[in-house]
Scaffold this motif. Structure first.
Motif, mmCIF file in Angstrom:
data_model
loop_
_atom_site.group_PDB
_atom_site.id
_atom_site.type_symbol
_atom_site.label_atom_id
_atom_site.label_comp_id
_atom_site.label_asym_id
_atom_site.label_seq_id
_atom_site.Cartn_x
_atom_site.Cartn_y
_atom_site.Cartn_z
ATOM 1 N N LEU A 1 0.830 -1.207 0.000
ATOM 2 C CA LEU A 1 0.000 0.000 0.000
ATOM 3 C C LEU A 1 0.862 1.253 0.000
ATOM 4 O O LEU A 1 0.536 2.263 -0.662
ATOM 5 C CB LEU A 1 -0.947 -0.019 1.203
ATOM 6 N N SER A 2 1.967 1.205 0.699
ATOM 7 C CA SER A 2 2.868 2.373 0.712
ATOM 8 C C SER A 2 3.458 2.609 -0.678
ATOM 9 O O SER A 2 3.545 3.755 -1.154
ATOM 10 C CB SER A 2 3.988 2.148 1.732
ATOM 11 N N ILE A 3 3.879 1.524 -1.322
ATOM 12 C CA ILE A 3 4.427 1.653 -2.680
ATOM 13 C C ILE A 3 3.347 2.185 -3.627
ATOM 14 O O ILE A 3 3.596 3.053 -4.479
ATOM 15 C CB ILE A 3 4.963 0.312 -3.178
ATOM 16 N N ALA A 4 2.115 1.696 -3.486
ATOM 17 C CA ALA A 4 1.043 2.170 -4.345
ATOM 18 C C ALA A 4 0.807 3.659 -4.149
ATOM 19 O O ALA A 4 0.594 4.411 -5.129
ATOM 20 C CB ALA A 4 -0.230 1.386 -4.041
ATOM 21 N N LYS A 5 0.884 4.123 -2.942
ATOM 22 C CA LYS A 5 0.678 5.547 -2.674
ATOM 23 C C LYS A 5 1.803 6.370 -3.317
ATOM 24 O O LYS A 5 1.564 7.434 -3.913
ATOM 25 C CB LYS A 5 0.625 5.799 -1.164
ATOM 26 N N LEU B 1 -8.527 7.706 -6.632
ATOM 27 C CA LEU B 1 -7.586 6.614 -6.384
ATOM 28 C C LEU B 1 -6.678 6.931 -5.210
ATOM 29 O O LEU B 1 -6.395 6.075 -4.373
ATOM 30 C CB LEU B 1 -6.767 6.347 -7.648
ATOM 31 N N ARG B 2 -6.251 8.158 -5.158
ATOM 32 C CA ARG B 2 -5.366 8.559 -4.046
ATOM 33 C C ARG B 2 -6.104 8.446 -2.709
ATOM 34 O O ARG B 2 -5.547 7.994 -1.705
ATOM 35 C CB ARG B 2 -4.877 9.980 -4.290
ATOM 36 N N GLU B 3 -7.351 8.833 -2.658
ATOM 37 C CA GLU B 3 -8.121 8.743 -1.401
ATOM 38 C C GLU B 3 -8.318 7.279 -0.985
ATOM 39 O O GLU B 3 -8.249 6.944 0.202
ATOM 40 C CB GLU B 3 -9.476 9.414 -1.579
ATOM 41 N N ILE B 4 -8.553 6.424 -1.992
ATOM 42 C CA ILE B 4 -8.738 4.997 -1.673
ATOM 43 C C ILE B 4 -7.470 4.412 -1.066
ATOM 44 O O ILE B 4 -7.507 3.698 -0.063
ATOM 45 C CB ILE B 4 -9.133 4.229 -2.948
ATOM 46 N N VAL B 5 -6.334 4.749 -1.661
ATOM 47 C CA VAL B 5 -5.070 4.232 -1.130
ATOM 48 C C VAL B 5 -4.824 4.769 0.266
ATOM 49 O O VAL B 5 -4.383 4.032 1.183
ATOM 50 C CB VAL B 5 -3.914 4.581 -2.081
ATOM 51 N N ASN B 6 -5.120 6.025 0.513
ATOM 52 C CA ASN B 6 -4.932 6.613 1.857
ATOM 53 C C ASN B 6 -5.851 5.925 2.884
ATOM 54 O O ASN B 6 -5.444 5.642 4.013
ATOM 55 C CB ASN B 6 -5.208 8.109 1.821
ATOM 56 N N ASP B 7 -7.086 5.694 2.466
ATOM 57 C CA ASP B 7 -8.018 5.016 3.386
ATOM 58 C C ASP B 7 -7.540 3.596 3.691
ATOM 59 O O ASP B 7 -7.636 3.123 4.834
ATOM 60 C CB ASP B 7 -9.419 4.968 2.771
ATOM 61 N N ALA B 8 -7.036 2.907 2.673
ATOM 62 C CA ALA B 8 -6.542 1.541 2.899
ATOM 63 C C ALA B 8 -5.349 1.532 3.831
ATOM 64 O O ALA B 8 -5.226 0.675 4.723
ATOM 65 C CB ALA B 8 -6.176 0.902 1.564
ATOM 66 N N LEU B 9 -4.465 2.509 3.677
ATOM 67 C CA LEU B 9 -3.320 2.612 4.588
ATOM 68 C C LEU B 9 -3.774 2.876 6.016
ATOM 69 O O LEU B 9 -3.262 2.277 6.982
ATOM 70 C CB LEU B 9 -2.389 3.721 4.101
ATOM 71 N N ALA B 10 -4.716 3.805 6.172
ATOM 72 C CA ALA B 10 -5.197 4.130 7.523
ATOM 73 C C ALA B 10 -5.869 2.903 8.170
ATOM 74 O O ALA B 10 -5.652 2.596 9.354
ATOM 75 C CB ALA B 10 -6.178 5.297 7.459
ATOM 76 N N TYR B 11 -6.693 2.220 7.362
ATOM 77 C CA TYR B 11 -7.376 1.033 7.889
ATOM 78 C C TYR B 11 -6.362 -0.043 8.280
ATOM 79 O O TYR B 11 -6.479 -0.688 9.325
ATOM 80 C CB TYR B 11 -8.355 0.487 6.853
#
Length: 694
Positions: A361-365, A387-397
């Motif tokens: 997820l970090s690499i994707a961001k 897409l950026r918001e989805i990746v941020n939400d996934a990282l936070a989760y």
């Protein structure tokens, strides 16, 4: 003596006069005629001269004289000039009674012959008089008896009298046979013994069956018929009854009998209930013994078998209890291993999330951010922004999930207060305002206990957030000698405990039942009280570190003593609820004691193992509330409740039983119990019920 000498005896030509003249008076108790008192000589002459039947009874032993008219009636049965009291009392008891009355009062007695039951062959007398005769010294020496009004019975009267006599004889014989039949077939063994040697006069069928049916009994002494009882105390008991005239009652006494002496059989022990009653003659002297009893041998053997069965059951219970303790030890070990396995799995999952998913997820961001800078410097397409918001939400989760799975550093600290404070802070982030109070004392606990307390408190606080309809709660942490208690309260809407305790929970949730089970496995306890509209109070108890874990409240007996009583504040300020425990199982009392002694406002003042002890201790200790088991030895809970309530004592009684029978409940409440709990419900609602009834 001079007066007596002047009065001569006027003998007639009658047969009785001849007998009297030829009597050797000096050999009798009266002595020579010359020594008789003058009144006796005078009335003696009158007696001889009369045509009507007349007689004299002189002295306390009824020395007897009579004329010819009386002599014809009694024949030679009474020797003239000899004591005749015993024979007269046996044959003519009414006569003897009148004689005694005339002698004792000094007054004449007159009676109709019919009332005296006196008849003389074919004649009858209208009246019989008894006149006292002085002895010349101021006292009554004897009684002069005269029967007057004689008339000859007619043939019809004589036939009627004979027929009536025969009828009465038949009735007497019938009654005698009836009584003999009752004696022979009585449901208990009976015998009649006579004389100081205790000779058998009668013995019924059950007595013969008891001692051996082939024995020759009647007319022989007990010692001869039953030689084997010598030295067993039985003969001494019979002697005591005969000599003192006092009955003897013996219960469940062992007697060794040879019931088959003709075949050389050995001694057999029989167990008897026996009553020996003295028999008396007409003057009150003991002349025999009536013995009656019941052979309890079969019942005694049945009781021994039952005791053997009970002993076997006790051993089985002891064995099963040991197995249960071993099983619980294994359960505790399994609980610890489960906790360890759970923590290890959490750490593994947290590491997996961090090392793999988190890195990807970090690499994707990074790639999304690089794409935005390098290719869309002047404007960002809407798709890229989403897409950026989805990746941020996934990282936070992912980060939050790792935090939930990986034990926080505070869980490695021994003092459980720090762990629970951290748990409360986490819950505050979800909108719950928690007031934490701690007594400031150190509370070191084992790692497994810390984990269980953390998860249990978290579950209880989540219940407040989701179900209590309130955003406020209080947590009080207190050290109680070898235990730590954690109390969580809220003033929310509350709930019905019975409906929710065993309900299944969401996947991953602890649940009330699981909290109770896991606290039990850790050697602690869990209590919860709640009512709709009244809020909820939950208490967790856990052992401190390096202390032997107490066994669960779920039902097994503890080896170590439960935590000591710490008297807490009662709902009525300044008072405590005084409780007495009544149950015949120490294990059950210990379980209740452990629950009650942790309450601020409840104190145990006494314990009893049966109803009789409960009645005595209720009078001595005056408890406010009694927890009363229904089924107990000596005296059951229903009778004990009746006696305690009847004494007028202001005590509330809560019935306890394994049974949920309406009949048992009604019997307890009819006896005076104010409430009733089954033992399966008691561990969840006991404390609340005590407070409600206090």
């Amino acid at each position: 003596m001079s007066n007596a000498a002047t009065i001569k005896i006027d003998y007639t030509s009658s047969d009785i006069s001849k007998k009297l003249r030829n009597q050797e008076w000096s050999n009798t108790v009266l002595g020579a005629i010359e020594e008789w008192p003058a009144p006796l000589r005078s009335v003696f002459n009158i007696c001889l001269a009369l045509d009507d039947p007349a007689g004299i009874c002189w002295g306390k032993n009824y020395v007897f004289f009579c004329n010819d008219a009386w002599s014809n009636h009694i024949g030679d049965e009474y020797a003239l000039g000899q004591p005749a009291r015993q024979r007269m009392e046996d044959k003519w008891p009414d006569f003897a009674s009148c004689i005694r009355k005339a002698r004792s009062t000094g007054e004449g007695v007159s009676s109709d012959n019919d009332s005296l039951s006196f008849s003389a062959f074919n004649q009858r007398h209208a009246e019989v008089s008894f006149n006292p005769v002085p002895d010349g010294e101021g006292t009554v020496g004897g009684v002069f008896i005269l029967a007057t009004g004689i008339k000859k019975a007619t043939n019809g009267e004589q036939k009627y009298r004979d027929k009536e006599h025969e009828r009465l004889l038949r009735e007497v014989q019938t009654e005698r046979e009836r009584l003999s039949d009752i004696f022979q077939h009585a449901p208990s063994f009976m015998c009649i013994l006579r004389g100081p040697d205790h000779v058998f006069e009668r013995a019924n069928e059950l007595y013969r069956k008891l001692v051996g049916e082939n024995r020759e009994i009647i007319g022989r002494p007990v010692g001869e018929v039953l030689p084997e009882v010598e030295g067993q105390g039985f003969l001494k008991m019979l002697d005591h009854v005969y000599e003192t005239g006092k009955p003897s009652v013996m219960t469940d006494i062992p007697i060794k009998l040879n019931r088959q002496p003709e075949s050389g059989g050995g001694l057999e022990t029989r167990y008897l209930d026996l009553v020996c009653q003295p028999l008396r003659d007409s003057d009150g002297s003991v002349n025999g013994i009536f013995a009656q009893g019941v052979d309890l041998t079969e019942r005694h053997h049945a009781r021994e078998k039952l005791q053997a069965i009970n002993d076997t059951l006790e051993k089985r219970v002891e064995k099963r209890t040991g197995e249960l303790r071993s099983y619980q030890t294994k359960l505790q070990s399994l609980a610890s291993r489960l906790n360890e396995a759970e923590e290890q799995e959490r750490q593994r999952l947290a590491a997996e999330l961090h090392d793999n998913l988190g890195q990807m997820l970090s690499i994707a961001k990074m790639q999304v951010d690089r794409l935005r800078r390098n290719h869309f410097s002047e404007g960002h397409p809407e798709e890229l922004r989403v897409l950026r918001e989805i990746v941020n939400d996934a990282l936070a989760y992912n980060q939050n999930l790792m935090v939930e799975l990986k034990p926080p550093p505070v869980l490695h600290k021994e003092n459980v207060t720090e762990v629970l404070q951290w748990t409360a802070n986490k819950m505050e982030k979800q909108g719950l305002d928690i007031e934490v109070n701690d007594d400031g004392k150190p509370k070191p606990v084992d790692k497994q206990v810390r984990s269980t307390l953390h998860q249990s408190v978290r579950e209880l606080l989540l219940n407040v957030i989701k179900h209590a309809d309130t955003r406020e709660a209080r947590m009080h942490i207190q050290r109680m000698d070898q235990h730590v208690s954690v109390t969580i309260r809220d003033k929310g809407k509350g709930f019905d405990i019975h409906e929710h305790l065993l309900k299944s929970t969401e996947e991953g949730r602890f649940g009330l039942f699981n909290i109770q089970e896991r606290m039990n496995w850790q050697g602690g306890a869990f209590e919860i009280t709640s009512k709709p509209g009244k809020g909820t109070k939950a208490i967790l108890y856990a052992p401190l570190k390096d202390q032997p874990a107490q066994e669960t409240l779920a039902g097994t007996e503890r080896e170590a003593d439960p935590p000591p009583d710490k008297k807490k504040e009662r709902s009525v300020a300044g008072q405590e609820i005084r409780v007495m425990l009544v149950d015949d199982h120490e294990m059950v009392r210990r379980g209740f004691r452990l629950m009650i002694e942790k309450q601020e406002d409840i104190v145990i003042v006494a314990e009893a193992s049966n109803g009789r002890e409960a009645v005595k201790l209720a009078d001595e200790k005056s408890p406010d509330v009694i927890l009363m088991d229904v089924n107990m030895p000596v005296m059951d809970g229903i009778e004990a409740t009746q006696q305690i309530i009847a004494s007028g004592r202001d005590t509330r009684i809560i019935g306890l039983s394994l049974h949920n029978s309406q009949e048992v409940i009604q019997n307890m409440k009819s006896a005076g119990a104010s409430d009733y709990l089954t033992k399966t419900d008691a561990f969840e609602t006991l404390i609340t019920t005590i407070r409600e009834n206090a």
